[in-house]
Design a protein around this motif. Sequence first.
Motif, PDB file in Angstrom:
ATOM      1  N   UNK A 240      34.016 -69.186   9.943  1.00 49.41           N
ATOM      2  CA  UNK A 240      33.716 -70.616   9.844  1.00 49.41           C
ATOM      3  C   UNK A 240      34.630 -71.421  10.763  1.00 49.41           C
ATOM      4  N   UNK A 241      35.869 -70.951  10.905  1.00 50.75           N
ATOM      5  CA  UNK A 241      36.903 -71.693  11.617  1.00 50.75           C
ATOM      6  C   UNK A 241      37.641 -70.715  12.527  1.00 50.75           C
ATOM      7  N   UNK A 242      37.633 -70.976  13.847  1.00 49.03           N
ATOM      8  CA  UNK A 242      38.274 -70.069  14.806  1.00 49.03           C
ATOM      9  C   UNK A 242      39.684 -70.519  15.178  1.00 49.03           C
ATOM     10  N   UNK A 243      40.315 -71.325  14.322  1.00 47.20           N
ATOM     11  CA  UNK A 243      41.692 -71.730  14.609  1.00 47.20           C
ATOM     12  C   UNK A 243      42.612 -70.512  14.531  1.00 47.20           C
ATOM     13  N   UNK A 244      43.765 -70.622  15.141  1.00 52.77           N
ATOM     14  CA  UNK A 244      44.719 -69.509  15.132  1.00 52.77           C
ATOM     15  C   UNK A 244      45.125 -69.153  13.709  1.00 52.77           C
TER      16      UNK A 244
END
Length: 83
Positions: free
Chosen positions: A54-58
């Motif tokens: 859902x979220x490709x943040x680090x």
Amino acid sequence: MNTIDVEVQLRGGSRWSATICTVGRVRTLMERWATSGEALGGRYSWCSDGLIVRDASISNTVKVLADLIDNGEFTQILNRLED
């Protein structure tokens, strides 16, 4: 950032790779392919070492990879790289 390539090196020295995409990126690609005719008109999408998040943040990516290691699914999803 909707798609990232990662390389993970485990303590034992083995190296692994994955392509991480967001749900939104997959949706955008499939809609584009519906118009262009690619992938049978956007009816499918695949990647040999693909992982959809859902979220490709680090911070989220680290959590996801750690969870895959903890639950034993890591080697089923990521591709092992040659030494």
